[in-house]
Write a protein that holds these residues in place. Structure first.
Motif, PDB file in Angstrom:
ATOM      1  N   MET A 501      32.101 -14.490  -1.286  1.00 17.57           N
ATOM      2  CA  MET A 501      33.459 -14.611  -0.797  1.00 17.57           C
ATOM      3  C   MET A 501      34.173 -15.860  -1.303  1.00 17.57           C
ATOM      4  N   SER A 502      33.480 -16.988  -1.358  1.00 22.72           N
ATOM      5  CA  SER A 502      34.158 -18.203  -1.807  1.00 22.72           C
ATOM      6  C   SER A 502      34.569 -18.088  -3.270  1.00 22.72           C
ATOM      7  N   GLU A 503      33.706 -17.486  -4.105  1.00 22.91           N
ATOM      8  CA  GLU A 503      34.046 -17.305  -5.517  1.00 22.91           C
ATOM      9  C   GLU A 503      35.218 -16.341  -5.673  1.00 22.91           C
ATOM     10  N   VAL A 539      44.595 -12.083  -2.147  1.00 22.36           N
ATOM     11  CA  VAL A 539      44.128 -13.149  -1.255  1.00 22.36           C
ATOM     12  C   VAL A 539      43.895 -12.587   0.141  1.00 22.36           C
ATOM     13  N   GLY A 540      44.809 -11.741   0.586  1.00 18.25           N
ATOM     14  CA  GLY A 540      44.635 -11.097   1.886  1.00 18.25           C
ATOM     15  C   GLY A 540      43.382 -10.253   1.957  1.00 18.25           C
ATOM     16  N   ASP A 541      43.081  -9.537   0.867  1.00 17.45           N
ATOM     17  CA  ASP A 541      41.878  -8.696   0.842  1.00 17.45           C
ATOM     18  C   ASP A 541      40.615  -9.537   1.056  1.00 17.45           C
ATOM     19  N   ALA A 542      40.567 -10.693   0.381  1.00 15.99           N
ATOM     20  CA  ALA A 542      39.394 -11.558   0.530  1.00 15.99           C
ATOM     21  C   ALA A 542      39.293 -12.094   1.955  1.00 15.99           C
ATOM     22  N   LEU A 543      40.432 -12.466   2.528  1.00 19.79           N
ATOM     23  CA  LEU A 543      40.422 -13.027   3.879  1.00 19.79           C
ATOM     24  C   LEU A 543      40.019 -11.984   4.913  1.00 19.79           C
ATOM     25  N   ASN A 548      38.906 -13.085   8.545  1.00 20.23           N
ATOM     26  CA  ASN A 548      40.049 -13.946   8.861  1.00 20.23           C
ATOM     27  C   ASN A 548      41.296 -13.069   8.906  1.00 20.23           C
ATOM     28  N   GLY A 549      41.419 -12.299   9.986  1.00 20.82           N
ATOM     29  CA  GLY A 549      42.505 -11.334  10.088  1.00 20.82           C
ATOM     30  C   GLY A 549      43.877 -11.966  10.116  1.00 20.82           C
ATOM     31  N   SER A 550      44.020 -13.075  10.834  1.00 17.06           N
ATOM     32  CA  SER A 550      45.335 -13.714  10.911  1.00 17.06           C
ATOM     33  C   SER A 550      45.752 -14.261   9.547  1.00 17.06           C
TER      34      SER A 550
END
Length: 709
Positions: A501-503, A539-543, A548-550
């Motif tokens: 996820m971080s990558e 970016v939203g997809d990764a979150l 991290n829904g919000s």
């Protein structure tokens, strides 16, 4: 701008011009001829008396008469001559385009003067700027380091329909005018007046009858010349806007409005030329390219444009009509045939984006046939081979859009095999490297769809390595940055599937920064807005995956504005419509993960409506049918009552019933794709299981209804 030679005082200027040329029989002969003509040229007396000429007369021109050995540095005598020359005349030909001494002479001249405007191309063979030395092709305007600047060349290369003597005279005046410090139009006018006076003076020796006849003839000639002059002015103005102005500002940030102005102004002149002068082969060639460029400004998927599809299609159709008419004539040049294929493909791109897939396929095939023939004739021409790779890649796009993933993979792999050897060359151009990078990530896309993840990751890394090389070498090219952004996102996709996820988030955020810069520099560019929307969405997809829904909702909300702007710029764009559709589905998925069921259901209902509107526009589209099936499936899944929901038995029964309705509609949408084996493999197992899902929902509805009684 004051040149180096001028800053040292007029006494340091020894030569009016320095002629740079390749040591080849043809190029050397033209250089000798040009030197002789310039040194013998005497401007009209009226100009000499007016004091407007800034050069010393007669002109003194330097031309080196010795062949330079291969390798080594520029001799001191040439450096000194360049330093003492006010202008540099570059004899351009296919031979000049290969690396050699001419590049060193151009670089040395620029180092001393810094005046790009004082470099005067003189084209003797082939089509500029492809005949320009590399140093001239990468020339930049002073004070505008990010702008490509291709000087307009004086051209004596043979052209069908043009008189060689007239071509040579015009070319000499084009070179002489800046050296003399006189506007070309003024020099042309005074030169014409001088020739007219000479003709009239000779007529005085005729008899009275001959004088009368001569007077009548001159009146007719003047009328004809006036008409030709007016026609030439219109033609020159259109060429200036379309070829000169457009080419110089194409890569300038914030130049879209200026390009639109150029298109609007040029349109009426081009149409006038098209209607009145269809019998001029040289003009037909110019108009073919000009109409293509107009269409490109107005609407082009994947490039900066205003997204005006109807006028773009009209201009592109006219362009291809003119190209095909000239192609049917005798011996069109290789460059003209390349341009024709480009126009055909881009017409197909716009047709595809507007939903006319069948007609688009026909134009793709015509372009492919033309490029196959060219590639067979020119096996060592890098540009021709790169063009073929581009056509093969487009064939892969068509098969991918139809869901024919194995066939698409074969086309993409073939395209990569064509272009990659050329991209590995030390002197590979930006176009070749860019084509290789794009093709590599498209191979990766299909490998990923087919669940060949190791192959996908390898191709994505290859694409990203090429993209970073491009970004370092050509930082001013917007295409390069779009490619870097796309490559980062694709590698991020692989990291996401691997749960790294971080990558993944790091790649998506780097891509977002690139997209922000491009959208800020061109707020009216539909492609930049679509890119920015997708970048926020990634970016939203990764979150979301990181729970991290919000944060995901915040990213998706940021994506909404760019997608809305893209749809406003071009309401007919299918890509803009699909971008909005996918974004709404992302909202639904996030609301569902957060347990906000009412908002999730509302989002999925919106996506169903949007998908069905898109299917009405493109009834035969595989992607449109797939989108409808997916939207119905997602809505049905959201409608299934969840344990956490506090629902009455009646409400539960209604929800189970609604789920049955939408699962059934999803199966109906997916069925033809499944039967034709064009369904995305990611959905196949779920679609095949739909009868069981529907039966389960019906059973649950019956149980709830029975219990409530």
């Amino acid at each position: 701008m004051t040149t180096h030679a001028e800053s040292a005082g007029a006494s340091s200027v020894t030569y009016s011009a320095f002629i740079s040329y390749r040591w080849h029989e043809t190029d050397r002969a033209w250089a000798e001829w040009l030197q002789t003509v310039l040194e013998r040229y005497r401007p009209p007396r009226s100009l000499r008396k007016s004091g407007t000429i800034t050069a010393e007369l007669p002109l003194r021109v330097f031309r080196d008469k010795t062949e330079m050995p291969a390798g080594g540095s520029l001799p001191d005598r040439l450096r000194e001559a360049l330093e003492k020359s006010r202008f540099l005349v570059v004899v351009c030909s296919p031979r000049a385009a290969t690396p050699g001494w001419m590049d060193q002479e151009i670089d040395e001249f620029l180092k001393g003067s810094g005046a790009a405007e004082r470099i005067l191309p003189f084209n003797v063979e082939g089509d500029p700027p492809h005949t320009f030395p590399e140093s001239l092709r990468r020339l930049r305007r002073p004070g505008e380091a990010s702008t490509e600047y291709f000087p307009i060349a004086a051209d004596v290369a043979p052209q069908r329909g043009s008189r060689p003597s007239r071509q040579r005279r015009l070319a000499v005046l084009q070179v002489a005018a800046p050296i003399l410090g006189v506007p070309l139009a003024q020099l042309l006018q005074r030169d014409a007046e001088r020739r007219t006076r000479r003709m009239i003076s000779w007529s005085t020796v005729l008899t009275a009858i001959a004088l009368v006849m001569t007077g009548l003839a001159l009146a007719a000639i003047r009328q004809r010349d006036d008409a030709v002059k007016r026609f030439g002015q219109v033609r020159e103005l259109a060429n200036t806007f379309v070829f000169g102005f457009y080419d110089r500002i194409e890569q300038v940030d914030g130049a879209l409005e200026a390009r639109q102005f150029a298109a609007q102004t040029a349109q009426k002149y081009l149409d006038l030329l098209y209607l009145d002068n269809r019998s001029d082969p040289a003009l037909e060639r110019e108009l073919a390219v000009a109409y293509y460029k107009l269409g490109r400004i107005q609407s082009f998927p994947g490039e900066a444009s205003f997204g005006k599809t109807p006028p773009a299609l009209a201009n592109l159709r006219r362009s291809t009509e003119l190209f095909e008419h000239v192609l049917a004539g005798p011996a069109p040049t290789v460059q003209f045939r390349r341009n024709a294929a480009i126009a055909m493909e881009h017409l197909a791109d716009v047709l595809t984006d507007s939903g006319s897939a069948q007609e688009a396929d026909q134009w793709y095939r015509r372009a492919m046939d033309l490029r196959e023939r060219l590639a067979a004739e020119e096996p060592t021409d890098v540009d021709v081979q790169a063009d073929l790779g581009s056509s093969v890649e487009r064939a892969g796009n068509t098969k991918r859009d139809r869901g024919e993933y194995e066939a698409a993979l074969k086309e993409y792999a073939r395209a990569l095999g064509i272009i990659r050897p050329w991209a590995d060359a030390p002197d590979a151009s930006a176009d070749v490297l860019l084509q290789a990078s794009v093709t590599a990530f498209k191979v990766g896309d299909v490998c990923r769809t087919l669940k060949r993840f190791a192959d996908a990751k390898e191709r994505y890394q290859e694409s990203l390595d090429l993209a970073r090389t491009l970004a370092k070498r050509w930082p001013e090219d917007r295409r390069v940055h779009r490619n870097l952004m796309a490559s980062l996102q694709r590698r991020g996709n692989v990291f996401l599937s691997e749960k790294k996820m971080s990558e993944s988030l790091a790649d998506y955020r780097e891509a977002l920064e690139v997209a922000k810069q491009m959208a800020a520099s061109e707020p009216n560019d539909i492609e930049a807005q679509l890119d920015l929307g997708i970048a926020h969405e990634k970016v939203g997809d990764a979150l979301v995956t990181m729970s991290n829904g919000s944060g995901a909702l915040e990213a998706y909300t940021s994506a909404r504005g760019p997608f809305e702007r893209a749809a406003t710029i071009n309401p007919d764009s299918r890509r803009a419509a699909r971008g909005r559709l996918v974004l709404v589905q992302r909202f639904g998925e996030t609301y569902l993960a957060l347990g906000r069921m009412a908002e999730a259901i509302d989002a999925y209902q919106q996506s169903v409506t949007m998908a069905r509107v898109a299917l009405q526009r493109d009834p035969s589209g595989v992607q449109a049918a797939e989108d409808v099936g997916l939207a119905e499936y997602q809505l049905a899944s959201a409608l299934e009552p969840k344990e956490a929901e506090q629902l009455t038995p009646q409400a539960k029964a209604e929800r189970w019933g609604q789920a049955v309705v939408h699962y059934t509609r999803a199966r109906e949408a997916f069925a033809p794709l499944l039967a034709a084996n064009t369904l995305n493999p990611d959905y196949t197992s779920d679609v095949e299981d739909l009868p069981n899902v529907i039966a389960k929902c019906q059973k649950q509805a019956a149980v709830v209804e029975g219990g409530s009684r």
